[in-house]
Design an enzyme around this catalytic site. Structure first.
Site, PDB file in Angstrom:
ATOM      1  N   ARG A  49       0.847  -1.190   0.000  1.00 58.22           N
ATOM      2  CA  ARG A  49       0.000   0.000   0.000  1.00 58.22           C
ATOM      3  C   ARG A  49       0.881   1.238   0.000  1.00 58.22           C
ATOM      4  O   ARG A  49       1.948   1.260   0.614  1.00 58.22           O
ATOM      5  CB  ARG A  49      -0.921  -0.001   1.221  1.00 58.22           C
ATOM      6  CG  ARG A  49      -0.187   0.029   2.549  1.00 58.22           C
ATOM      7  CD  ARG A  49      -1.147   0.029   3.724  1.00 58.22           C
ATOM      8  NE  ARG A  49      -1.679  -1.303   3.979  1.00 58.22           N
ATOM      9  CZ  ARG A  49      -2.437  -1.607   5.034  1.00 58.22           C
ATOM     10  NH1 ARG A  49      -2.748  -0.671   5.914  1.00 58.22           N
ATOM     11  NH2 ARG A  49      -2.891  -2.825   5.203  1.00 58.22           N
ATOM     12  N   ASP A  51       0.766   5.505   0.709  1.00 63.07           N
ATOM     13  CA  ASP A  51      -0.040   6.511   1.389  1.00 63.07           C
ATOM     14  C   ASP A  51      -0.539   7.569   0.424  1.00 63.07           C
ATOM     15  O   ASP A  51      -0.085   7.657  -0.722  1.00 63.07           O
ATOM     16  CB  ASP A  51       0.788   7.183   2.494  1.00 63.07           C
ATOM     17  CG  ASP A  51       1.093   6.253   3.649  1.00 63.07           C
ATOM     18  OD1 ASP A  51       0.329   5.280   3.839  1.00 63.07           O
ATOM     19  OD2 ASP A  51       2.083   6.494   4.353  1.00 63.07           O
ATOM     20  N   ARG A 197       9.572   7.313   4.479  1.00 63.95           N
ATOM     21  CA  ARG A 197       9.462   8.748   4.760  1.00 63.95           C
ATOM     22  C   ARG A 197      10.087   9.091   6.109  1.00 63.95           C
ATOM     23  O   ARG A 197      10.700  10.152   6.269  1.00 63.95           O
ATOM     24  CB  ARG A 197       7.996   9.176   4.707  1.00 63.95           C
ATOM     25  CG  ARG A 197       7.416   9.135   3.289  1.00 63.95           C
ATOM     26  CD  ARG A 197       5.904   9.237   3.309  1.00 63.95           C
ATOM     27  NE  ARG A 197       5.474  10.442   3.990  1.00 63.95           N
ATOM     28  CZ  ARG A 197       4.235  10.635   4.447  1.00 63.95           C
ATOM     29  NH1 ARG A 197       3.329   9.668   4.321  1.00 63.95           N
ATOM     30  NH2 ARG A 197       3.917  11.754   5.041  1.00 63.95           N
TER      31      ARG A 197
END
Length: 255
Positions: A49, A51, A197
């Site tokens: 997945r 974001d 991140r």
């Protein structure tokens, strides 16, 4: 029959990959297109997945369809999907796979890149992180080497996640200056939610000399997300490659 398709997308307008109520996602758009064109209810499973705002240059997904499609029919479906899908989503290839092949669980390696531009550029607003401060790239690469190998990376994971383990095997992690941009590239067997991140934000702190290389060692060992740096913005991040064992793909005629 199980099929794998390779897609790319600009995540700017989407609330991530995974289908969610009351939010537009890439998965929803792809399932809607496949269901319409194949005239059968189609659900897709992605390799992972992303974001909201994160992009993908390559994301493999799989789906099941009752009929066996010839190579020409597969190619025609790719063509029709690209006419049906929004401009921000593209289908690159389609291939048949073993019945038990899984886009997420059979992936053996994933790669991400993070892009930073340091001079204002209106054409990179949603494609790269504008970060003006000067950073020490050599120091950031020294720190990045601490990430290599199989380690517990809980310190870079989103809180309250439901994973069974925080262990990841990072095989590559380095910064480079490419033309007028800084690029961070990282490859591992798996990643935790928000991990890349968080890594980028922490390494930027090292480059700004807010965090030392030795402090990064302690951050990794401590496993506390609050000790690591803030997550870098989503729009600079790209999923660039997902790799599988060759044997999960089946040449036409061997189904």
């Amino acid at each position: 029959m199980r099929y794998f398709i390779d897609i790319a997308y600009d995540g700017t307008a989407y609330h991530g990959w995974q289908r969610q109520p009351q939010s537009i996602t890439v998965q929803e758009e792809l399932e809607k297109a496949l269901t319409t064109l194949l005239r059968s209810e189609i659900a897709v499973t992605g390799a992972g997945r992303t974001d909201a705002g994160v992009h993908a240059k390559q994301l493999w997904v799989h789906f099941d369809y009752a009929n066996l499609l010839t190579p020409d029919e597969q190619q025609h479906l790719v063509f029709r999907l690209n006419r049906f899908l929004p401009q921000a989503i593209a289908v690159k290839t389609m291939t048949p796979a073993a019945a038990e092949a899984h886009a997420r669980f059979d992936a053996i390696e994933r790669s991400y890149s993070y892009f930073i531009h340091q001079q204002k550029n209106p054409f990179l607003v949603n494609q790269s992180y504008f970060f003006e401060a000067e950073v020490d790239l050599e120091l950031m690469n020294k720190a990045a080497k601490l990430l290599l190998g199989r380690q517990d990376f809980k310190c870079f994971s989103r809180s309250n996640t439901d994973v069974k383990t925080y262990l990841c095997d990072i095989r590559e992690a380095f910064w480079s200056r490419e033309e007028d941009r800084l690029v961070f590239r990282i490859t591992a067997d798996r990643f935790l939610r928000n991990m890349v991140r968080a890594v980028v934000g922490t390494l930027l702190d090292v480059g700004l000399k807010k965090t030392s290389v030795n402090e990064l060692k302690d951050i990794i060992a401590g496993g506390e997300r609050s000790e690591a740096g803030a997550s870098a913005p989503a729009h600079g991040l790209y999923l660039t490659a997902v790799r599988y064992p060759e044997e999960i793909f089946i040449p036409y005629g061997r189904q």
